[in-house]
Design an enzyme around this catalytic site. Structure first.
Site, PDB file in Angstrom:
ATOM      1  N   CYS A   1      37.410  26.787  44.587  1.00 41.44           N
ATOM      2  CA  CYS A   1      36.940  25.885  43.527  1.00 41.44           C
ATOM      3  C   CYS A   1      36.024  24.762  44.005  1.00 41.44           C
ATOM      4  O   CYS A   1      34.842  24.740  43.661  1.00 41.44           O
ATOM      5  CB  CYS A   1      38.157  25.282  42.817  1.00 41.44           C
ATOM      6  SG  CYS A   1      39.145  26.507  41.955  1.00 41.44           S
TER       7      CYS A   1
HETATM    8  N1  LIG Z   1      42.566  30.242  42.878  1.00 41.20           N
HETATM    9  C1  LIG Z   1      42.682  29.106  42.238  1.00 41.20           C
HETATM   10  O1  LIG Z   1      43.486  28.265  42.622  1.00 41.20           O
HETATM   11  C2  LIG Z   1      41.853  28.794  41.011  1.00 41.20           C
HETATM   12  C3  LIG Z   1      42.113  27.605  40.328  1.00 41.20           C
HETATM   13  C4  LIG Z   1      41.391  27.305  39.186  1.00 41.20           C
HETATM   14  C5  LIG Z   1      40.393  28.188  38.759  1.00 41.20           C
HETATM   15  N2  LIG Z   1      40.134  29.344  39.448  1.00 41.20           N
HETATM   16  C6  LIG Z   1      39.109  30.230  38.910  1.00 41.20           C
HETATM   17  O2  LIG Z   1      39.747  31.378  38.356  1.00 41.20           O
HETATM   18  C7  LIG Z   1      38.936  32.537  38.540  1.00 41.20           C
HETATM   19  C8  LIG Z   1      39.726  33.601  39.285  1.00 41.20           C
HETATM   20  O3  LIG Z   1      40.051  33.116  40.568  1.00 41.20           O
HETATM   21  P1  LIG Z   1      41.216  33.742  41.444  1.00 41.20           P
HETATM   22  O4  LIG Z   1      41.466  32.756  42.530  1.00 41.20           O
HETATM   23  O5  LIG Z   1      42.353  34.190  40.622  1.00 41.20           O
HETATM   24  O6  LIG Z   1      40.450  35.038  42.031  1.00 41.20           O
HETATM   25  P2  LIG Z   1      41.114  36.239  42.846  1.00 41.20           P
HETATM   26  O7  LIG Z   1      40.034  36.775  43.725  1.00 41.20           O
HETATM   27  O8  LIG Z   1      42.405  35.824  43.448  1.00 41.20           O
HETATM   28  O9  LIG Z   1      41.447  37.303  41.720  1.00 41.20           O
HETATM   29  C9  LIG Z   1      40.478  37.917  40.949  1.00 41.20           C
HETATM   30  C10 LIG Z   1      40.926  39.325  40.653  1.00 41.20           C
HETATM   31  O10 LIG Z   1      39.979  39.889  39.754  1.00 41.20           O
HETATM   32  C11 LIG Z   1      39.809  41.243  40.083  1.00 41.20           C
HETATM   33  N3  LIG Z   1      38.570  41.717  39.492  1.00 41.20           N
HETATM   34  C12 LIG Z   1      37.297  41.525  39.909  1.00 41.20           C
HETATM   35  N4  LIG Z   1      36.433  42.109  39.065  1.00 41.20           N
HETATM   36  C13 LIG Z   1      37.162  42.675  38.079  1.00 41.20           C
HETATM   37  C14 LIG Z   1      36.837  43.426  36.924  1.00 41.20           C
HETATM   38  N5  LIG Z   1      35.566  43.693  36.600  1.00 41.20           N
HETATM   39  N6  LIG Z   1      37.843  43.876  36.148  1.00 41.20           N
HETATM   40  C15 LIG Z   1      39.141  43.613  36.468  1.00 41.20           C
HETATM   41  N7  LIG Z   1      39.502  42.916  37.559  1.00 41.20           N
HETATM   42  C16 LIG Z   1      38.527  42.433  38.359  1.00 41.20           C
HETATM   43  C17 LIG Z   1      39.847  41.246  41.597  1.00 41.20           C
HETATM   44  O11 LIG Z   1      40.147  42.542  42.109  1.00 41.20           O
HETATM   45  C18 LIG Z   1      40.976  40.231  41.868  1.00 41.20           C
HETATM   46  O12 LIG Z   1      42.244  40.847  41.942  1.00 41.20           O
HETATM   47  C19 LIG Z   1      37.691  32.043  39.282  1.00 41.20           C
HETATM   48  O13 LIG Z   1      36.699  31.735  38.338  1.00 41.20           O
HETATM   49  C20 LIG Z   1      38.159  30.773  39.943  1.00 41.20           C
HETATM   50  O14 LIG Z   1      37.103  29.873  40.170  1.00 41.20           O
HETATM   51  C21 LIG Z   1      40.851  29.663  40.567  1.00 41.20           C
END
Ligand SMILES: NC(=O)c1ccc[n+]([C@@H]2O[C@H](COP(=O)([O-])OP(=O)(O)OC[C@H]3O[C@@H](n4cnc5c(N)ncnc54)[C@H](O)[C@@H]3O)[C@@H](O)[C@H]2O)c1
Length: 478
Positions: A308
């Site tokens: 982030c």
């Molecule tokens: N990790 C955090 O603490 C956090 C906090 C706030 C916001 N975010 C935001 O949330 C969003 C997700 O982050 P995250 O950390 O969970 O990511 P992550 O990489 O842990 O998980 C994302 C998942 O999406 C899957 N994926 C990718 N493309 C896909 C598709 N077309 N169809 C289905 N699945 C698909 C991936 O295989 C993965 O398992 C991002 O925008 C991030 O900026 C993350």
């Protein structure tokens, strides 16, 4: 209340505590035009009969799926990673901060399953998108995951579904990018299907707040979508904060993360200012934090990490270029924070030369903590990986200790480090094997007193050694 009269407080919660001037929202009951589809889905949500689909079962998607399941919903987790899907269906956790028993319990009552079959996206009543939003190699927003997901939904979209984007992104993504893709289905947003944005505020490893207790901001561009999205999140989260548009909700998330990035840059700069004056930034912040109003502590460190804070501010500066508006705070904070890994390395180089008459070239260095923050297994954007490579490029022999990250996975920026493994915890061996330790991440499962007793020089970028009492002369704060 008369039919058609706008409600000035939140229908489900009454006046929203501490939230101030959130927009007045018209409830579905108050709006005679609220369609049968909306009222029907709201009734299904209230009865916990609606099926919730979560797309992207990562750090954000898994806790959300757990929250929906724990509140009695049927949940389908979609992910293109088939290995992850298989593990979730077998009840195995793929994220260390999510207890294995919670994932194991998910499938036992038949209310959860994971799938890679995107044609099944037509099944759930609600689809919540939690896919990655990284930067590309030019450090511009990479919305390809969001776009691919929207394309897959468009192929399966059916009337009455609510689509909610949670991935962090710039204002306008929901209305300018996701909506047109979804409408290639021939269905219209706000009339045939519903569309909203609700920013994710997940904080993996946070012991005080969890998904359900963190207030959730929800924005949409038409009343039906907003009312529906509020109803869904009200069923999952303790406190929901409606805002007037999807772009506002997108901007809320970026503002929160820019606030952190700028304040971290400020304390990193103050660290450099105070150091030659013999003043410890850590002591200053602890004392300043005793002020009961008007000050919020942020702490310096070896650089920004995670999915982030190092990334999201640049989503806004990219979008601001379209309007020809400069984003100087964002750029300056980025500049200061990205210089920190080099600063920390320089501290180590100077301490080795000054105290041990030893060059960094050939020095044996133990990095302690690789994750981007303490007590998580997430290495994304971790400054420790940058520091690792800088040290090796300067000829140091580098090992690391981190039980949260026992092996370095493949990353785009640090390919050469793939497959490197943690050393075992062995202070006696450390005393023979290393000239210096460099603490990059302050995990709580490390015995810092034993570390300082075993290695003659410990450079500490997190003040992790603050309670170590013996051999303090070996510690250099970076
Ligand atoms: N990790 C955090 O603490 C956090 C906090 C706030 C916001 N975010 C935001 O949330 C969003 C997700 O982050 P995250 O950390 O969970 O990511 P992550 O990489 O842990 O998980 C994302 C998942 O999406 C899957 N994926 C990718 N493309 C896909 C598709 N077309 N169809 C289905 N699945 C698909 C991936 O295989 C993965 O398992 C991002 O925008 C991030 O900026 C993350």
């Amino acid at each position: 209340m008369f039919i058609g009269q706008p409600v000035t407080h939140h229908r489900f919660y009454g006046p929203l505590k501490g939230i101030g001037s959130v927009m007045p929202v018209q409830s579905d009951v108050a709006r005679p035009e609220a369609g049968a589809k909306v009222t029907g889905l709201i009734a299904r949500i209230k009865a916990h009969e609606a099926v919730i689909g979560v797309i992207g079962m990562g750090y954000v998607g898994q806790p959300l799926a757990l929250a929906a399941h724990s509140r009695g919903f049927h949940v389908v987790g979609f992910d293109v990673d088939m290995d992850r899907v298989a593990k979730l269906n077998q009840g195995h956790s793929t994220i260390k901060t999510i207890p294995a028993e919670r994932i194991a319990a998910l499938g036992k009552d038949g209310r959860f399953r994971a799938t890679s079959e995107l044609s099944e996206l037509s099944g759930p009543d609600v689809l919540i998108i939690c896919v990655p939003t990284p930067l590309n190699k030019y450090r511009d927003p990479d919305l390809s995951f969001v776009e691919k997901t929207a394309e897959a939904i468009a192929k399966a979209l059916r009337p009455g579904q609510l689509i909610c984007l949670e991935s962090t992104t710039f204002p306008g993504t929901t209305s300018e990018i996701v909506k047109p893709i979804l409408e290639t289905s021939g269905l219209e947003a706000g009339r045939d299907f519903y569309l909203a944005f609700s920013p994710e505020r997940e904080d993996p490893g946070n012991k005080k707040f969890h998904t359900e207790s963190i207030p959730k901001v929800v924005g949409a561009d038409d009343d039906d979508s907003r009312v529906l999205a509020e109803a869904v999140y009200r069923a999952l989260i303790d406190n929901v904060v409606p805002v007037s548009s999807s772009a506002t909700a997108e901007a809320v998330k970026l503002t929160e993360n820019i606030f952190r990035s700028v304040n971290i840059a400020l304390v990193n700069e103050l660290k450099h200012v105070y150091e030659p004056m013999g003043v410890s930034i850590w002591e200053v912040i602890d004392a300043a934090a005793t002020k009961p109003f008007g000050f919020m502590p942020f702490y310096p460190g070896p650089g920004l990490g995670g999915h982030c804070i190092p990334i999201d501010p640049f989503y806004l500066s990219w979008k601001a270029r379209e309007y020809n508006v400069p984003t100087r705070f964002i750029e300056l904070a980025g500049e200061i924070n990205t210089a920190e890994p080099n600063h920390v390395v320089q501290k180590l180089v100077n301490a080795l030369a000054g105290r041990q008459k030893r060059a960094i070239n050939g020095a044996r260095v133990l990095l302690v903590g690789l994750s981007y923050k303490k007590n998580v297994d997430d290495l994304r954007e971790s400054p420790a990986l940058t520091i690792f490579e800088i040290l090796e490029a300067q000829g140091a022999k580098v090992d690391y200790f981190d039980t949260w990250a026992p092996e370095i996975p493949e990353t785009r920026e640090h390919r050469a480090l793939k497959g490197r493994k943690t050393v075992a915890w062995d202070p006696d061996k450390f005393s023979r094997d290393y000239d210096a330790a460099l603490i990059v991440t302050d995990h709580e499962n490390v015995n810092y007193a034993a570390l300082v007793n075993s290695i003659e020089l410990v450079v500490d970028s997190r003040n992790a050694t603050r309670s170590v009492s013996s051999n303090r002369d070996r510690i250099v704060l970076a």
